[in-house]
Design a protein around this motif. Structure first.
Motif, short mmCIF file in Angstrom:
data_model
loop_
_atom_site.label_atom_id
_atom_site.label_comp_id
_atom_site.label_asym_id
_atom_site.label_seq_id
_atom_site.Cartn_x
_atom_site.Cartn_y
_atom_site.Cartn_z
N VAL A 1 0.85 -1.19 0.00
CA VAL A 1 0.00 0.00 0.00
C VAL A 1 0.89 1.23 0.00
N VAL B 1 3.60 -1.16 3.91
CA VAL B 1 3.13 0.19 3.59
C VAL B 1 4.34 1.08 3.33
N THR C 1 -1.97 4.37 -3.54
CA THR C 1 -3.15 3.66 -3.04
C THR C 1 -4.10 4.55 -2.26
N THR D 1 -8.20 -2.34 -2.84
CA THR D 1 -6.81 -2.36 -2.37
C THR D 1 -6.68 -2.60 -0.87
N LEU D 2 -7.74 -2.38 -0.12
CA LEU D 2 -7.71 -2.58 1.33
C LEU D 2 -8.73 -3.64 1.72
#
Length: 316
Positions: free
Chosen positions: A45, A73, A92, A270-271
């Motif tokens: 991300v 991340v 993202t 994406t999450l």
């Protein structure tokens, strides 16, 4: 520091907020499927930050919250146009403020109440983007003036200023303008005698000048000088409405200035649910007071990543 109007601690679950945003856009089933499915564990991300320290701070806060869910991340900082990179799928997630983001996607939008702004933003976003719940933390427009003068003008809230605007000077910061303060005053019919720009550290001193109102924002370090004994005070705005689900509740006036709650905008799919749950750290815990304190630490020279990491460690 004087308590800032329009702030209430929010504890609504992030997942419910995402579904609310989806419902507002009329695509609940599809949106829920894309947003709530678990993201692949190999996905990195990328959280984007603009060029200002405050933008870097928000990016580091959201990055820290997401790392607590166990995913990789990265933060990309100093970007000229993070929203454009989000649109292009090069990053993202981009954190920001509800009202500012709404005005970038729908320049004609005029809601001001926190929930109205949030729902309008959900509708305005492109199909590939979504939002989760917002924090109570805001960087919202706020007005300062000499308390004695406010008594002479019979002003008890921002809306009362309209009749006096033609004889007043408004001295405003750049943040006040970017938070939609000038546009909001224009919509109320407030046409000041003069509008001049000032730097934020001048706010309290300038607000003491005759027939002068200062416009800054709720995270301004200058507000630390304003308390119950100060000759300068904030001019209250109407409160954000909270009884929205009660059909019998009387609906009062909306605030003059648009809500500017901290919120993440991110690409659908994406999450996963675990990451959305991690975002509750920000949505449920970050207050305007926290944000003001953290930004003051940046101005004192501290590193945004270290400041954000400490806050996450205390609140996660």
């Amino acid at each position: 520091m004087t308590a800032v109007a329009n702030e209430s601690r929010r504890t609504r679950p992030v997942v419910a907020a995402v579904l609310t945003a989806c419902a507002a856009s009329g695509v609940l089933q599809a949106c829920a499927s894309q947003v709530l499915d678990e993201a692949p564990s190999s996905t990195t991300v990328i959280v984007a930050a603009g060029e200002r320290p405050g933008e870097e701070l928000l990016a580091q806060l959201y990055a820290g919250a997401l790392r607590s869910s166990g995913i990789d991340v990265q933060v990309r900082s100093g970007l000229v146009d993070p929203p454009a990179l989000l649109d292009a799928a090069e990053v993202t997630l981009v954190p920001g403020y509800t009202g500012r983001i709404l005005s970038s996607y729908d320049p004609g939008a005029d809601p001001t109440d926190a929930e109205d702004v949030f729902e309008a933003l959900a509708r305005a976003l492109p199909d590939e983007l979504t939002i989760s719940d917002y924090a109570s933390a805001q960087d919202r427009a706020v007005l300062l003036a000499n308390r004695g003068q406010l008594g002479q003008w019979s002003v008890s809230e921002v809306a009362d200023l309209v009749a006096d605007c033609p004889r007043l000077t408004f001295a405003v910061t750049a943040d006040f303008a970017s938070a939609g303060g000038l546009d909001a005053l224009e919509r109320t019919g407030c046409h000041p005698r003069e509008i001049r720009r000032i730097d934020d550290p001048q706010s309290v001193a300038v607000a003491s000048e005759p027939d002068t109102v200062v416009g800054t924002t709720t995270t301004s370090p200058a507000l630390a000088e304003v308390d119950a004994d100060s000759p300068v005070g904030t001019i209250p705005d109407a409160a954000d409405r909270t009884a929205r689900d009660d059909a019998n509740a009387a609906e009062g006036d909306s605030p003059v200035f648009p809500a500017q709650n901290v919120v993440p905008v991110f690409r659908k799919g994406t999450l996963g649910e675990t990451q959305l749950d991690a975002l509750r750290t920000i949505a449920g815990e970050l207050t305007t007071g926290d944000l003001t304190e953290l930004r003051a630490r940046l101005e004192a020279g501290e590193d945004p990543e270290s400041v954000a990491r400490e806050w996450i460690a205390e609140h996660a």
